[in-house]
Scaffold this motif. Structure first.
Motif: not given
Length: 214
Positions: A34-42, A70-77, A117-120
């Motif tokens: 979450l930290t990585v994706f929210s800062a850098s995007g997918f 898979e990690i990204y999809q899990t977070l988004l869901t 989460e909002s930024r993601l």
């Protein structure tokens, strides 16, 4: 209950469940991701970055999740479930203005509690929602449509001032999630000594009350 030899706890219906340690490790990975994706995007995120943020090795991360996708999809869901919950709680039998204002307050609280989460979510939508397109056009649209029916009913009864209900919902999303997505800008403009969310709550409550009170 029987214990298998795969590291999973086997329930009576033979469906594998994660052990407590495995569940904890998955949560650690998702928190780091979450930290990585929210800062850098997918696109900008890597498994190596996720492993570093999680404090685990890359092979360990890939043991629990087969890929970055898979990690990204899990977070988004999980995120979408959290984001949709306040709308599910709108009570068609409640006082219309109270229900709308409660929804506004709940969305603002989500932005305060879950800014990453909002930024993601914002990153995903700005990219055209490649991982969420079916959900946005399916489950989210269905929920919005059912909420619009409730809002239109209240407006026809004269219990809410008539506005376009879809755009009312969009404006609530925009005005609440802005405080998470542009948090750095808001804090820079307001300067020290301000609580942006507390001030926003007063402002938005007054704004929507004046807009919708019959």
């Amino acid at each position: 209950m029987n214990h298998g030899t795969t590291g999973y706890i086997m329930t009576d219906d033979a469906k594998p469940q994660l052990t407590r340690i495995q569940q904890k490790n998955r949560e650690i990975i998702l928190e780091g991701a979450l930290t990585v994706f929210s800062a850098s995007g997918f696109r900008g995120a890597t498994i190596d970055q996720i492993a570093e943020a999680s404090g685990l090795s890359k092979p360990n991360v890939l043991y629990y999740f087969g890929s970055k996708d898979e990690i990204y999809q899990t977070l988004l869901t999980a995120l979408l479930d959290t984001w949709l919950a306040p709308m599910l709680h709108i009570d068609s039998e409640g006082d219309p203005l109270d229900e709308v204002l409660r929804y506004v307050a709940a969305k603002l609280q989500l932005s305060r509690d879950y800014p990453r989460e909002s930024r993601l979510f914002a990153y995903e939508v700005l990219q055209g929602a490649p991982h969420l397109g079916d959900i946005l056009g399916g489950r989210l649209r269905e929920l919005v449509d059912s909420t619009v029916v409730v809002l239109e009913g209240w407006m026809e009864q004269g219990r809410l001032k008539r506005v376009e209900p879809h755009h009312l919902i969009f404006s609530i999303w925009a005005l609440t999630q802005h405080y998470a997505d542009f948090e750095a800008q808001i804090k820079a403009v307001l300067g020290p000594g301000h609580d942006p969310y507390a001030e926003a709550q007063v402002y938005l409550d007054n704004l929507f009350r004046q807009m919708l009170a019959p």
